[in-house]
Design a protein around this motif. Structure first.
Motif, PDB file in Angstrom:
ATOM      1  N   ASN A 147     -23.238  -8.934  -5.163  1.00  0.00           N
ATOM      2  CA  ASN A 147     -22.607  -7.626  -5.262  1.00  0.00           C
ATOM      3  C   ASN A 147     -21.350  -7.672  -6.106  1.00  0.00           C
ATOM      4  O   ASN A 147     -20.982  -6.690  -6.725  1.00  0.00           O
ATOM      5  N   ASP A 148     -20.681  -8.798  -6.114  1.00  0.00           N
ATOM      6  CA  ASP A 148     -19.509  -8.948  -6.966  1.00  0.00           C
ATOM      7  C   ASP A 148     -19.211 -10.431  -7.180  1.00  0.00           C
ATOM      8  O   ASP A 148     -19.790 -11.297  -6.534  1.00  0.00           O
ATOM      9  N   PHE A 205     -22.608 -10.981 -15.323  1.00  0.00           N
ATOM     10  CA  PHE A 205     -21.511 -10.035 -15.136  1.00  0.00           C
ATOM     11  C   PHE A 205     -21.040  -9.536 -16.482  1.00  0.00           C
ATOM     12  O   PHE A 205     -21.033 -10.289 -17.463  1.00  0.00           O
ATOM     13  N   GLU A 251     -18.438  -6.559 -13.378  1.00  0.00           N
ATOM     14  CA  GLU A 251     -19.514  -5.864 -12.673  1.00  0.00           C
ATOM     15  C   GLU A 251     -20.817  -6.642 -12.839  1.00  0.00           C
ATOM     16  O   GLU A 251     -21.137  -7.093 -13.953  1.00  0.00           O
TER      17      GLU A 251
END
Length: 138
Positions: free
Chosen positions: A8-9, A128, A133
């Motif tokens: 998610n991150d 990413f 993100e």
């Protein structure tokens, strides 16, 4: 090389690396999205919308998870190279007997990552964008 599931991150990725049974070394391949040679109008339009292009590795680095406090720190460090990039792919190497792999041991896996990216085999790496993100490829 450990396959990293979509996170998610970036902080979740760092946390997961620290939770593994064996110490990890993170492998980073920074890429630029370029237009292919003799692009079509559609390829140009998609590239302009930052939706397409040819992924060209431009920078590689390996680090222990403790050496990467955040994505922002990694991105800031990358700017000192003067090399422009659009995405970063991440994989991890498992240590053994309680010891993380060293940088010499990371050289070959980094080259294999670069080769995989050149061949379009990117699904097994976390990715990413420049703001940290997560990116999913379809």
């Amino acid at each position: 090389m450990t396959t990293l599931m979509m996170m998610n991150d970036f902080q979740q990725l760092l946390h997961a690396a620290g939770e593994q049974a064996e110490p990890q070394r993170l492998l980073f391949v920074f890429v630029r999205a370029d237009l292919p040679e003799a692009p079509t109008t559609d390829q140009r339009e998609r590239h302009d919308r930052r939706e397409g292009g040819t992924l060209s590795p431009v920078l590689c680095v390996d680090k222990l998870p403790a050496e990467v406090p955040s994505f922002q720190a990694l991105a800031a460090e990358s700017t000192t190279t003067g090399i422009d990039w659009d995405l970063v792919f991440v994989a991890a190497m498992d240590g053994r007997a309680g010891f993380a792999p060293n940088s010499d041991e990371a050289a070959r896996p980094l080259q294999l990552m670069v080769n995989a990216i050149h061949d379009g085999q990117i699904g097994r790496f976390a990715a990413f964008d420049r703001s940290g993100e997560p990116i999913q490829f379809y």
